[in-house]
Every structure is written in structure tokens, then in C-alpha cells.
Design an enzyme around this catalytic site. Structure first.
Site, PDB file in Angstrom:
ATOM      1  N   TYR A 182       0.159  -7.684  -1.618  1.00 47.82           N
ATOM      2  CA  TYR A 182      -0.908  -6.936  -0.948  1.00 47.82           C
ATOM      3  C   TYR A 182      -2.222  -7.523  -1.444  1.00 47.82           C
ATOM      4  O   TYR A 182      -2.713  -7.189  -2.513  1.00 47.82           O
ATOM      5  CB  TYR A 182      -0.784  -5.446  -1.278  1.00 47.82           C
ATOM      6  CG  TYR A 182      -1.841  -4.563  -0.661  1.00 47.82           C
ATOM      7  CD1 TYR A 182      -2.406  -4.852   0.573  1.00 47.82           C
ATOM      8  CD2 TYR A 182      -2.267  -3.409  -1.318  1.00 47.82           C
ATOM      9  CE1 TYR A 182      -3.365  -4.031   1.136  1.00 47.82           C
ATOM     10  CE2 TYR A 182      -3.221  -2.578  -0.769  1.00 47.82           C
ATOM     11  CZ  TYR A 182      -3.774  -2.897   0.466  1.00 47.82           C
ATOM     12  OH  TYR A 182      -4.727  -2.081   1.015  1.00 47.82           O
ATOM     13  N   ASP A 221       0.715  -8.055   3.483  1.00 48.51           N
ATOM     14  CA  ASP A 221      -0.606  -7.870   4.071  1.00 48.51           C
ATOM     15  C   ASP A 221      -1.544  -8.815   3.334  1.00 48.51           C
ATOM     16  O   ASP A 221      -1.999  -8.519   2.237  1.00 48.51           O
ATOM     17  CB  ASP A 221      -1.039  -6.410   3.912  1.00 48.51           C
ATOM     18  CG  ASP A 221      -2.463  -6.166   4.418  1.00 48.51           C
ATOM     19  OD1 ASP A 221      -3.106  -7.130   4.909  1.00 48.51           O
ATOM     20  OD2 ASP A 221      -2.948  -5.032   4.292  1.00 48.51           O
ATOM     21  N   GLU A 245       0.837  -1.210   0.000  1.00 44.39           N
ATOM     22  CA  GLU A 245       0.000   0.000   0.000  1.00 44.39           C
ATOM     23  C   GLU A 245       0.871   1.259   0.000  1.00 44.39           C
ATOM     24  O   GLU A 245       0.706   2.166   0.809  1.00 44.39           O
ATOM     25  CB  GLU A 245      -0.979   0.003   1.181  1.00 44.39           C
ATOM     26  CG  GLU A 245      -2.201   0.850   0.918  1.00 44.39           C
ATOM     27  CD  GLU A 245      -3.250   0.798   2.018  1.00 44.39           C
ATOM     28  OE1 GLU A 245      -4.227   1.541   1.900  1.00 44.39           O
ATOM     29  OE2 GLU A 245      -3.089   0.016   2.988  1.00 44.39           O
TER      30      GLU A 245
END
Length: 249
Positions: free
Chosen positions: A105, A144, A35
């Protein structure tokens, strides 16, 4: 070798909150960020001694991944050959002599689970991608991953079974990945430890430690004996996530 992963929730915003000091003091060999929300032209962070690999989303100020590495890889691959997710800059793979490093991500299923079907498709593509890599050499998959896999990984499991990141569908995809020959390194070394890596900005969640563990280092089973340490930097601020780390021999 030490590798750190962190959803920085905007690299420039995280820099303003001490990202550069963290890197200078931590001195990991590789940093995997998610991100990042920047393009090459917008990136103000160039730590000395690191090679930089940035994969921005086509949409400005959204998603994106980045790796800073002291070690030059044999090969670099951006994306997983799927337009929907590659346009969002979600995956970078570095190939080293002994392993592949995949920084990812994973898409959030969103409020109301509006993107759950797409998320399920991503999980299937990623599992296939990781298994293909594993057939060639060892794999370290980090980032993540937007799922709290077990009830121990979330503060309030009973009230979150229909929340993005803790649905049965998302948790099942993680289970299936692990059953395919991979290991959640933190849980392997800390089977009963409660530690989180993400906290909502609402209701003082971080100060009350009302969190979720949704950031991971996952390796293939054959590589687990090369892992010597795992860590979650719960005291490191700068994002709604905290960094996580792994040390390997």
C-alpha cells in the site's frame, strides 16, 4: 494459481458490503488486501482454508495490509526495514518456491502534495527492495500503488498533472521501476484498454466511470510468460477501489 488484490478501504466496512460473498464466489488462491485498518483482535473475517498474515499500522484505524493464502509460504517478511513506512504496515512479502509475492500500500502524496518527498523516498526504497528480491527469484508486486502511470490510466489527465497520484514525479518513479526490469501486467496484455480501479466518492464518479487505474500487478520481465490472464473487477462494489486479479502457471 489465481491472486487477487484489493484496497478494501477498511476490511470491516468492506465486509458489510459483501467482501465475504466475493471471496466465496471468486475462490482465488491468494487475496492481498490494502488499507485494512484493523488489528488481529479486531479482525472478524476468517475464511475457511486460508492462512492469514496481517500487518497493522501502529496508528489505530489507519493503513495496514493483509494476505489470505491457501498456500503456505516458505517465509513471511513484514515491512521493508524502514521505520516511517513499517510503522504504517504498508508491505508484506511472502516467499514461495518459485516467486516472491509483495503486497504493498504505497503512501498517498496527499492533498497539496504534502507527502510527496516522503513518497519519493518510499519509491526508491521499494525499487531497491524489489531488485534485491529479483536477484534471487521471480517477483510479483501488487497492491494500491497510488499512481496512474499513463494518460490512458486516468479519465481526465489534462486537469490532474498536479494532483496526488498523477504528478510527473510519481509517474516517473513508475517508469523507472519498469525500466529496471519489470512489467505492468494489465497494460502488457491490454495496451489500449481503458479500465479504472479507483473512483472518488464525490460527484457520482463511479456511476459516470470517472476513474483512475492505480492498482497493479507488476512482475519481472522473466516471469511474464507465466502470466496467463489479468482482470479488473469493475462491477465488484464494497470500496472506492475494485479488486484486480492475475492468473499464473
Amino acid at each position: 494459481m489465481k491472486i487477487v488484490s484489493w484496497n478494501v478501504a477498511g476490511l470491516r466496512a468492506c465486509l458489510n458490503k459483501g467482501l465475504d460473498r466475493f471471496v466465496a464466489e471468486d475462490k482465488a488462491d491468494i487475496y492481498c488486501f490494502q488499507e485494512t485498518k484493523i488489528t488481529e483482535e479486531e479482525n472478524p473475517f476468517h475464511p475457511l482454508g486460508y492462512r492469514e498474515y496481517l500487518y497493522p499500522a501502529e496508528k489505530k484505524g489507519y493503513s495496514g495490509t493483509m494476505i489470505y493464502s491457501k498456500v503456505e509460504p516458505i517465509n513471511v517478511k513484514y515491512g521493508i526495514d524502514d521505520l516511517e513506512y513499517d510503522s504504517e504496515g504498508r508491505t508484506i512479502t511472502l516467499e514461495f518456491e518459485d516467486f516472491y509475492l509483495v503486497n504493498c500500500y504505497v503512501p498517498n502524496s496527499k492533498r497539496g502534495l504534502l507527502r510527496l518527498d516522503s513518497r519519493m523516498r518510499f519509491e526508491e526504497l521499494m525499487k531497491k527492495y524489489l531488485l534485491d528480491l529479483k536477484s534471487k527469484k521471480n517477483v510479483i508486486y501488487c497492491g494500491d500503488l497510488n499512481v496512474a502511470h499513463e494518460e490512458i490510466d486516468i479519465k481526465n489527465p489534462s486537469t490532474n498533472h498536479f494532483s496526488a497520484g498523477f504528478t510527473d514525479e510519481e509517474r516517473d518513479k513508475m517508469t523507472k521501476l519498469l525500466e529496471a526490469g519489470f512489467i505492468d501486467t494489465y497494460r502488457y496484455f491490454n495496451p489500449d484498454t481503458i479500465k479504472y480501479s479507483w473512483w472518488s466518492y464525490m460527484h457520482q464518479a463511479r456511476s459516470k466511470d470517472i476513474g483512475w487505474r492505480i492498482d497493479y500487478f507488476i512482475v519481472n520481465k522473466e516471469f511474464i510468460n507465466n502470466v496467463t490472464n489479468t482482470m479488473i473487477y469493475t462491477d465488484t462494489l464494497g470500496s472506492d477501489h475494485c479488486p484486480i486479479g492475475i492468473e499464473i502457471k
